[in-house]
Scaffold this active site. Sequence first.
Site, PDB file in Angstrom:
ATOM      1  N   CYS A 161       0.813  -1.225   0.000  1.00 41.85           N
ATOM      2  CA  CYS A 161       0.000   0.000   0.000  1.00 41.85           C
ATOM      3  C   CYS A 161       0.847   1.275   0.000  1.00 41.85           C
ATOM      4  CB  CYS A 161      -0.981   0.003   1.161  1.00 41.85           C
ATOM      5  SG  CYS A 161      -0.266  -0.198   2.792  1.00 41.85           S
ATOM      6  N   ASP A 358      -7.871   5.201  -1.838  1.00 35.97           N
ATOM      7  CA  ASP A 358      -7.476   4.009  -1.093  1.00 35.97           C
ATOM      8  C   ASP A 358      -6.842   2.971  -2.020  1.00 35.97           C
ATOM      9  OD1 ASP A 358      -7.203   1.996   0.717  1.00 35.97           O
ATOM     10  OD2 ASP A 358      -9.324   1.767   1.170  1.00 35.97           O
ATOM     11  N   HIS A 360      -6.166  -0.114  -1.283  1.00 35.42           N
ATOM     12  CA  HIS A 360      -6.364  -1.459  -0.750  1.00 35.42           C
ATOM     13  C   HIS A 360      -7.377  -2.310  -1.509  1.00 35.42           C
ATOM     14  CE1 HIS A 360      -4.509   0.724   2.637  1.00 35.42           C
ATOM     15  NE2 HIS A 360      -3.939  -0.432   2.869  1.00 35.42           N
TER      16      HIS A 360
END
Length: 474
Positions: A161, A358, A360
């Site tokens: 990440c 994000d 993820h």
Amino acid sequence: MTSLPGRGVSPSSSDPLCEGNAAPSSSSSSGQDLKQSKNSILSCVFSSPFSIFEAHQDSSANRSLKPHSGSYAWSRFLRRIACIGSMWRFLGASKALTSSDVWFLGKCYKLSSEELSNSSDCESGNAAFLEDFSSRIWITYRKGFDAISDSKYTSDVNWGCMVRSSQMLVAQALIFHHLGRSWRKPSQKPYSPEYIGILHMFGDSEACAFSIHNLLQAGKSYGLAAGSWVGPYAMCRAWQTLVRTNREHHEAVDGNGNFPMALYVVSGDEDGERGGAPVVCIDVAAQLCCDFNKNQSTWSPILLLVPLVLGLDKLNPRYIPLLKETLTFPQSLGILGGKPGTSTYIAGVQDDRALYLDPHEVQLAVDIAADNLEADTSSYHCSTVRDLALDLIDPSLAIGFYCRDKDDFDDFCSRASELVDKANGAPLFTVVQSVQPSKQMYNEESSSGDGMDSINVEGLDGSGETGEEEWEIL
């Protein structure tokens, strides 16, 4: 919740809260009526064009409930009510927050209640913000790419990440450079060669200049390795090494590099991890631009990466207003940061909430050829805005800025100096003009991987590192 057209996170068709889905059956007619009533209300709420904010959830929490039970539907509803505060702010449920401005990568969007009440006004701040947000480059976990180096990793799920967040920040710098801050992703193909070329550079193979493969290779000396999580300081240094190596390779082959700006990693001491405010030195930036332009005196575009440690276990609250203000700089590229161990790309702020992209979400690896102007680029854009309380951000983070020319850099220095004045003795970073000529600095071009070989000040450090030099503070 309703998102803009394009790739984003949307409710599953089996979600009992989705519009148009029937409520779970019940043997009691009154219970069935109650559930149908709930669904009717929820359909109205979640079909709103403004319900674009979604708090980050752990998907494992949902697996513990049976998807077709009445308790599941009601529990899911309560969790959403508790976690989508930003959506309610934009819907006007909180009177104190309805007119709060959103700052997004240096641009202000005024989301007044008057604008929100007129959903047909396509020029409203809300619509403009959504278009801007969904045009940013979104880079996430990928699976199914060629193994990284000599490892067996064909996916970066659960560990990549920080790498992906840094790729997003650098991708925005390239978009701003080649296409401008006002660029928005076109709705029709063919796309521009510059846009496709940028996406190609962030593909997931060694052939792509700024791939996860090449970043890990460049950052080996800073602890980067497949399967391991890294911090923002090491990530910034990996970019410094990769850009330098890339430039040297291309200059040897064709006389040109494919990174169109100087890179300045700003730190306050030799290793950047002893604490203290990092120092932006104007003379170092000038020398970097000179080196980038092959010893010409003209100023080049420059990318500044500023790694910071703003607390021990949690972010020191005194830094929160300063962090928020950096996102108002027109040079802002956002922040590499998130909850501890969970990196995100923070690109905006409203009140006490950070707005972020994000990394993820897991997607299949794609190969976008540099000349394919008809490519499907939907996996590189997201229309779901997530938010995070600023006081929950990990104190270890990095800020990015892009300055197009000398005037832009001067404006950045002026804003940064004003920010120092507001810091009450604890600035994020400081700005200085020069060092004393008798002192020494570290030269990027002649240094080893750790940047610790010293020479005279005539060769200023490509990373901006300094030891115990005397500074002339602006």
